[in-house]
Every structure is written in C-alpha cells, then in structure tokens.
Motif scaffolding. Sequence first.
Motif, PDB file in Angstrom:
ATOM      1  N   ILE A  24       0.825  -1.222   0.000  1.00 47.79           N
ATOM      2  CA  ILE A  24       0.000   0.000   0.000  1.00 47.79           C
ATOM      3  C   ILE A  24       0.863   1.277   0.000  1.00 47.79           C
ATOM      4  N   MET A  25       1.978   1.260   0.745  1.00 45.89           N
ATOM      5  CA  MET A  25       2.780   2.478   0.844  1.00 45.89           C
ATOM      6  C   MET A  25       3.580   2.761  -0.432  1.00 45.89           C
ATOM      7  N   ASP A  26       3.664   1.783  -1.317  1.00 41.78           N
ATOM      8  CA  ASP A  26       4.364   2.019  -2.584  1.00 41.78           C
ATOM      9  C   ASP A  26       3.386   2.171  -3.736  1.00 41.78           C
ATOM     10  N   SER A  27       2.114   2.316  -3.408  1.00 42.99           N
ATOM     11  CA  SER A  27       1.103   2.243  -4.472  1.00 42.99           C
ATOM     12  C   SER A  27       0.712   3.580  -5.074  1.00 42.99           C
ATOM     13  N   ILE A  28       1.111   4.683  -4.435  1.00 47.54           N
ATOM     14  CA  ILE A  28       0.675   5.982  -4.973  1.00 47.54           C
ATOM     15  C   ILE A  28       1.235   6.202  -6.367  1.00 47.54           C
ATOM     16  N   GLY A  29       0.379   6.613  -7.283  1.00 44.67           N
ATOM     17  CA  GLY A  29       0.802   6.842  -8.656  1.00 44.67           C
ATOM     18  C   GLY A  29       0.620   5.608  -9.521  1.00 44.67           C
ATOM     19  N   CYS A  30       0.462   4.443  -8.894  1.00 39.16           N
ATOM     20  CA  CYS A  30       0.211   3.225  -9.674  1.00 39.16           C
ATOM     21  C   CYS A  30      -1.247   3.209 -10.138  1.00 39.16           C
ATOM     22  N   VAL A  31      -1.506   2.378 -11.146  1.00 39.13           N
ATOM     23  CA  VAL A  31      -2.869   2.252 -11.666  1.00 39.13           C
ATOM     24  C   VAL A  31      -3.459   0.932 -11.165  1.00 39.13           C
ATOM     25  N   LYS A  65     -10.924  -0.465 -10.930  1.00 41.32           N
ATOM     26  CA  LYS A  65      -9.803  -0.934 -11.753  1.00 41.32           C
ATOM     27  C   LYS A  65      -9.510   0.123 -12.825  1.00 41.32           C
ATOM     28  N   GLY A  66      -8.256   0.465 -13.002  1.00 43.98           N
ATOM     29  CA  GLY A  66      -7.910   1.460 -14.017  1.00 43.98           C
ATOM     30  C   GLY A  66      -7.697   2.851 -13.442  1.00 43.98           C
ATOM     31  N   GLU A  67      -8.174   3.075 -12.216  1.00 49.69           N
ATOM     32  CA  GLU A  67      -7.959   4.393 -11.588  1.00 49.69           C
ATOM     33  C   GLU A  67      -6.514   4.513 -11.088  1.00 49.69           C
ATOM     34  N   PRO A  68      -5.894   5.667 -11.282  1.00 52.72           N
ATOM     35  CA  PRO A  68      -4.591   5.872 -10.643  1.00 52.72           C
ATOM     36  C   PRO A  68      -4.791   6.100  -9.145  1.00 52.72           C
ATOM     37  N   ILE A  69      -3.870   5.581  -8.364  1.00 50.68           N
ATOM     38  CA  ILE A  69      -3.994   5.673  -6.908  1.00 50.68           C
ATOM     39  C   ILE A  69      -3.384   6.984  -6.407  1.00 50.68           C
ATOM     40  N   SER A  70      -4.199   7.774  -5.732  1.00 52.28           N
ATOM     41  CA  SER A  70      -3.724   9.050  -5.181  1.00 52.28           C
ATOM     42  C   SER A  70      -3.622   8.922  -3.667  1.00 52.28           C
ATOM     43  N   SER A  71      -3.061   9.945  -3.027  1.00 50.71           N
ATOM     44  CA  SER A  71      -2.957   9.883  -1.565  1.00 50.71           C
ATOM     45  C   SER A  71      -4.345   9.845  -0.924  1.00 50.71           C
ATOM     46  N   GLN A  72      -5.352  10.395  -1.628  1.00 50.56           N
ATOM     47  CA  GLN A  72      -6.721  10.352  -1.104  1.00 50.56           C
ATOM     48  C   GLN A  72      -7.252   8.921  -1.035  1.00 50.56           C
ATOM     49  N   ASN A  73      -6.722   8.041  -1.872  1.00 52.66           N
ATOM     50  CA  ASN A  73      -7.228   6.666  -1.923  1.00 52.66           C
ATOM     51  C   ASN A  73      -6.624   5.769  -0.847  1.00 52.66           C
ATOM     52  N   ILE A  74      -5.511   6.198  -0.275  1.00 48.65           N
ATOM     53  CA  ILE A  74      -4.780   5.335   0.652  1.00 48.65           C
ATOM     54  C   ILE A  74      -5.649   4.960   1.860  1.00 48.65           C
ATOM     55  N   GLY A  75      -6.411   5.919   2.347  1.00 50.96           N
ATOM     56  CA  GLY A  75      -7.294   5.652   3.479  1.00 50.96           C
ATOM     57  C   GLY A  75      -8.334   4.585   3.158  1.00 50.96           C
ATOM     58  N   VAL A 131      -1.671  -3.853  -9.099  1.00 45.06           N
ATOM     59  CA  VAL A 131      -1.579  -2.652  -9.937  1.00 45.06           C
ATOM     60  C   VAL A 131      -0.993  -3.035 -11.292  1.00 45.06           C
ATOM     61  N   LYS A 132      -1.162  -2.138 -12.240  1.00 41.68           N
ATOM     62  CA  LYS A 132      -0.573  -2.384 -13.559  1.00 41.68           C
ATOM     63  C   LYS A 132       0.939  -2.295 -13.447  1.00 41.68           C
ATOM     64  N   LYS A 133       1.586  -3.235 -14.078  1.00 40.35           N
ATOM     65  CA  LYS A 133       3.041  -3.287 -14.053  1.00 40.35           C
ATOM     66  C   LYS A 133       3.593  -2.179 -14.939  1.00 40.35           C
ATOM     67  N   TRP A 155       2.703   8.082 -23.937  1.00 47.38           N
ATOM     68  CA  TRP A 155       2.805   6.659 -24.255  1.00 47.38           C
ATOM     69  C   TRP A 155       2.569   5.809 -23.002  1.00 47.38           C
ATOM     70  N   LEU A 156       3.167   6.221 -21.902  1.00 50.34           N
ATOM     71  CA  LEU A 156       2.992   5.472 -20.657  1.00 50.34           C
ATOM     72  C   LEU A 156       1.530   5.508 -20.208  1.00 50.34           C
ATOM     73  N   ASP A 157       0.910   6.695 -20.309  1.00 50.14           N
ATOM     74  CA  ASP A 157      -0.517   6.789 -19.974  1.00 50.14           C
ATOM     75  C   ASP A 157      -1.319   5.803 -20.826  1.00 50.14           C
ATOM     76  N   ALA A 158      -0.996   5.731 -22.104  1.00 48.17           N
ATOM     77  CA  ALA A 158      -1.716   4.818 -23.001  1.00 48.17           C
ATOM     78  C   ALA A 158      -1.476   3.365 -22.574  1.00 48.17           C
ATOM     79  N   CYS A 159      -0.250   3.040 -22.179  1.00 48.27           N
ATOM     80  CA  CYS A 159       0.047   1.680 -21.708  1.00 48.27           C
ATOM     81  C   CYS A 159      -0.775   1.349 -20.468  1.00 48.27           C
ATOM     82  N   MET A 160      -0.973   2.338 -19.634  1.00 47.85           N
ATOM     83  CA  MET A 160      -1.711   2.136 -18.378  1.00 47.85           C
ATOM     84  C   MET A 160      -3.216   2.313 -18.590  1.00 47.85           C
ATOM     85  N   SER A 161      -3.621   2.561 -19.831  1.00 44.38           N
ATOM     86  CA  SER A 161      -5.023   2.878 -20.158  1.00 44.38           C
ATOM     87  C   SER A 161      -5.531   4.063 -19.346  1.00 44.38           C
ATOM     88  N   ALA A 162      -4.639   4.962 -19.000  1.00 49.34           N
ATOM     89  CA  ALA A 162      -5.044   6.168 -18.280  1.00 49.34           C
ATOM     90  C   ALA A 162      -5.189   7.284 -19.306  1.00 49.34           C
TER      91      ALA A 162
END
Lengths: 394, 394
Positions: free
Chosen positions: A25-32, A145-155, A167-169, A310-317
């Motif tokens: 969880i603590m490494d998840s911010i910014g991941c999709v 699924k598909g949402e990027p994880i923000s600090s608001q989501n950690i709670g 998360v998406k690799k 390109w990275l956003d497209a890979c992450m479907s973001a």
Amino acid sequence: MISYTEAHKKVIETAMDFGETQVHIMDSIGCVLAEDILADRDFPPFNRSTKDGIAVNSKYIKENDSLKIEGICAAGDPQKELKDFANCLEIMTGAVLPDNCDAVIMYEEVDIENGKARISSSPIPGQNIHKKGSDQQKDEVLLKKGEPISSQNIGVLATVGKERISVKKLPKVAIISTGNELVPIDKVPEIHQIRTSNSYSLQALLRQLNIESELMHIPDEKDILEKRILTALKNFDVLVLSGGVSKGKYDYLPEIFEKLSVQKKFHRVAQQPGKPFWFGMHRDYETHIFAFPGNPVSTYVNFHIYFNDWLDACMSASSKNYEIRMNDEVENSTDLTKFLLVSANHEKAVLTGNLVNGNGSGDLVSLSKASGVIKVEPQSAFKTGSAFSYVPFR
Amino acid sequence: MISYTEAHKKVIETAMDFGETQVHIMDSIGCVLAEDILADRDFPPFNRSTKDGIAVNSKYIKENDSLKIEGICAAGDPQKELKDFANCLEIMTGAVLPDNCDAVIMYEEVDIENGKARISSSPIPGQNIHKKGSDQQKDEVLLKKGEPISSQNIGVLATVGKERISVKKLPKVAIISTGNELVPIDKVPEIHQIRTSNSYSLQALLRQLNIESELMHIPDEKDILEKRILTALKNFDVLVLSGGVSKGKYDYLPEIFEKLSVQKKFHRVAQQPGKPFWFGMHRDYETHIFAFPGNPVSTYVNFHIYFNDWLDACMSASSKNYEIRMNDEVENSTDLTKFLLVSANHEKAVLTGNLVNGNGSGDLVSLSKASGVIKVEPQSAFKTGSAFSYVPFR
C-alpha cells in the motif's frame, strides 16, 4: 520527415499492457489499479456514535427527564445493551450504539450529576448516529480498476485491509547515454569533455513516474554499441537513449538498430526541439526504443511530449490536457511544430504563461526556469492573451 | 475557540530551521537547496559545433571553393588545429571548434567527394558555433540557495558535477494513532472495530513531501500513552497524531501533553472539518505536535491546511496560493470556516471546481473523489462562478 502529430500517433499506437503486479500500500501511490476495490463490510460497519454524550431510547424519555447512567460505551468496546429503556449509557465518538438505543445526546446538552443525566430537550430518533452502511454497503465498488492511486485513496485501501494491491506493471527501462565527450558526474572533465546530464534528468523523470531505471553509458564504437544494445533489448521493455541519432559520422545508432532487427517507426520529426528523434520497436522482444537527440532540452522536452503520453496509453489512463494563456506574443515562422519553454503562473483561477528565452537546445539553465512547454503550430502567429496547448513538466 | 486564521498564524509562527544535510542527486527532487549552485566552468566550456559538417576559416574561403579535408573532429576529441587556412576539417555536433576556424558549414550545404568539400556559399563568421561561455560563465550562480529542486534542475546539478547536494533538512516525523477501536491493516476487525487508515494516509502524504516517517499505535491507556509520547517527544521533531483530542472520556491526549510540559498553542478551532485540532510545541525538545481529530477527512484536510504551509515556512519556501471558480452555489451558514471537498477541472485555461457531496468527516470515499478543498468563510453565500481560495491535495 513526419509531422509531430503523425509521430505522436505512431508512438501511442505501440502502447501495450505490461501485465500486473502486487505492491505494498505504501508504494502504491501513482500506480494504476489492476483490481476493483470493494467494501469488505458496510461502512460504517455498525451504527456509530458521532458525538461524545449519552445514548438513549427516544421513545421512553422526554424533556427534563433525569436518566440513570447504566454504564459507558467506549470506541472499541463490543456492543452493549441498555437494560432499562428509561435509563441511558454514556457513549464516546466512534463507539457502537448500544442495543435498545436510537439516539445520542451530546454532553453539551446534558447535565450529569450523581450518576444521572438530565436532558434539556427530547432527542430526535437517529440523531448523532452515523448509520450502518450509510456511506457504503458491503461489496460496493469503492475504487475502480484502471484508476490511478492518489494519496486520497490510501485511506480507503487501508480501511478495507488492502495491504498489498494489484496494480498495472510498469515497463522496465534502461537509460543509455552515448557520446565519447561524456564523462561521469563524479569526474572532472577535460576541456573538450562534458559531464553526463541527460541520464540523470531522465532517471529523475522516470522515478517521478514510479519507474526505477538502470543507467548505462556506451562509447561510440560500433561493436560495443551493438553488443550492449542487444543485451539491453533482451532485458528491458524500454530503452531510452540520448544522442547518437543525428547525421554525424559517429551517430551509429540508427544503423545498429536496423542490424538488430528493431523496426523503425520513424526517424526525424518536423519539430523543435528534437528533430532527430528516432523511434522503433523490436518485433520479437517487444522492446520500445525512444532514441532522443543528445541536447539536454531536446531530451527533456521530448520525454514529456512522447514518453509520458505513451505510458498513460500503456496504463489505459487518459492523458491530461491543459491550456495556458500566454502573456507574450508567440510566433513560429518555421515549418516545424515548436515546443517553447514557458514559465506558468496561476493568476486568479487562470493559468497564464510567459516565454522563457533561452539559448537553444543546449541551455539547461533556461530549462530550469521553465515549468512546461506550449505547442505552437508551424507558420503561425498569435497575439498576447492567446491560449495554447500546454504540457507541464513534472 | 480561535478562528482558522489565528490558528494558522500560530502554527506558522512555530516554523523553524532543521539545519542542513547532504543528499545524492537522485534523491534531491523536492528538496530545498541549502547552497548556491555555481557554474564550475564556462558553458559551453569551449566553442562548440552545433552541427555536423565542416569547420572552416571564413576569411580564407569563398563560394564554390573546394576545400581539402585535413581530418575529422569528433565530440570528445581534444581540440584540433586547421593547418592550412584554405582547407577544412570535418566536425561533429558537440565537438570542439578547431584552432584557426571560425565557422561551421553543415553537411547539407556541402558536396564531399574525393577528400574535398565544395561549398555553395560563403560562411558567416560564427555560424553554427555555440560560443564558449555564451550560456553561463564560470562562477555564475545557476541555482539559488532556497530554491526547491525540480526535475528540470537535475541536468544542471549533473553538469556541474554535484553528485551530493546540500539541502535543507526535513523534520523527523512520528505518526501516532490512538483509539482502542483500531486494528492493524492486516487484521480482520471484529464488528465493533475498524482498521487503522489515517496513519497510512499521513505516511503517504509525508512521503510525497520527501519525509520518511515512523508509525506507532498507542492504546487509550494513560500510563502507556504518557510513557510512549515522552519517548517520541525526545526522538522526533514532529508528532502527527490522529484522534484522542475530542471531549470523550478517553481523549487523554490534551491532559498528557500538559503533563509532559508541551506548550499548548491552541485547542479547538472554529473550522470544519477538524474543530478539535490541538497544536503545541515542547519547550525543551522543540518537538511540534499536530494532534488532528480522528475522523479521516478531518485528518487529511487538516494536514493540508496546516502542516504543508508550516513545512514550507520551515523550508523558507513560499506556499503557493491557488484560486478556483466554482460551478456550484456555495453557502456556509455556520460560524465556522468551512473547507469543502471539491473536484477540480481545467476548462480551457481556467481552474474550475464542483462540490463533492459527502457524508461528513468519516467518509473516505468522498475524499477519494475530491482533488482539494475550498475555503469558505463563516456566514457567507456565493453564486455559481464565484472564485475561492483552493488548496489542492497532493
């Protein structure tokens, strides 16, 4: 030479899914998110007091009653029970509403003396109670699924007990510098040498995208280049290079890519900075090659206008699009799409920008003063106050 | 109970300098420079060719001349010398301009055959040369002490060989949760329990500010609280707490802080969320205590409206102020300063927002949908399209 729009399209077309992985969880911010996050129970999970005070049964009491206090309900206590409906239980914020109670009266509205609580007004059923399941019900999707994880989501993730999250690799990236004039950062360069800088900028940018990368420097020698790039092609998902793609005698990269069966998608784009940009993909290893020109500003800007999307497209973001109003006249009399350095400000609620006047694509100090680039189409001129597509630096 | 403005002022007044430390360039983003970064040499350090082509002495040649090629200057080669002024040397981008030369003609304007280069036009002295020191001169300040380091700065730091950089030290932070209803994230809670979530949110927020923090949970027992908070006071610069500061019977913290000689700056603020916020500082240990209320939204929002600005003040960095135009009517009929959750958008160049309607301060899912808060003064009402002070979440 293709246009920026075509080049950008060709880059985005190669976007691919790199699979999934589990992170703490603590490494998840910014991941999709690669999974839906469901409520594992109702929220709140019980009828919860939102105040410190007394829990009562509203049907059995009225104004000015003096209620005997049977006990106390603390947050973290199992549910208690009001024995005599004309009595009350003290209750704390976060505690479970006792059985046989339907309202909480806060301390401010109660006089407590000698084990009794005198109430000044009749309570309304349900008052000061956060009702079980009123926020979310069990199995409801809290994060998609598909949402990027923000600090608001950690709670939310913590609340439902997701210590590890699918998360998406992200792609595995190697940053390769070429150029015999380059010396490592910790060396004092000879007069004709300069220190490597692009690799550090690229590594910093990748790190901000949660991507750890490997740095390598390869001298401008064909055999060594070929051997080491082949190894990198096999071991990484993406090679980001800077330098070695212009028209110089020692710009061996395009030739070596061809020899190693990398499919060239394009070489040279009608853009400034970054005209010599080479982009391709290895058919078998599926390795993507972003070979940026060696000038620091070219590399830095091209990373933002190609790699990020390109990275956003890979992450479907979805990539964010920004507009900015320029406080300067802007002109582009060339046939190239220009990306001009700007320094952005928030004036009231409006994003405004000023041109950063630099000394060309080698000028790192101008880059330092900029907060992003605006895109200016070929052969165009704009008055002060015009709006442009804006790509902020991260 | 004091106003938000007074409370904010009292928090900022306690800002202090935590000294300096050295970090590796790759860990420096987001840190504040504690030293000026000087050019260690001229930039460029030599007269540098900006094109691949031939280097010539413009005074000795003219249109249609055919110049014998004496040799080749690659990037990374020590400076060469043009022997016969009527000849030329091939030269690559990034290479040192040879002695006795004053211009570079690019390959596109030259015909090379049998070791000779025929030029189609007379070169202008200085053309295609990036002149020594024209970007920066030795000892010029490139980045100023006090500037926050962005990814744009990394290239500058690398270029001047700063592998380790003096930056302002960040405070050492402990995150302390209290409340007997809390269970760790990896446990399945009983019906009357909930999982710890604030600690993870706070740790995530601190990490985004480059601050690594330690998590601890202390049960609501006076002796244990006192002992463990005393230890934390001695070992950390800041304690961030959530819970234990309301009016409940087990909200021991204010009493314990007093016992441990923490100077209370204020307790309770006329604000929503986060009315029970307690703030103080230990006189001897200089430890700052941000004791936020336990509700997740209160903690999260209060961190943004107090801690972030306080940290900026400690770093002598200016806090950014944003404004947002609301697409909703906004009303605050209370006597409290309200911080309302909003979801922000960029519509053209304008930052606009919509209210996120939630279920109060326990509602993590609403928080998840918000991108920041707007500040709404007590007893006020605003039409659609009004502008508000906006605090974005990180």
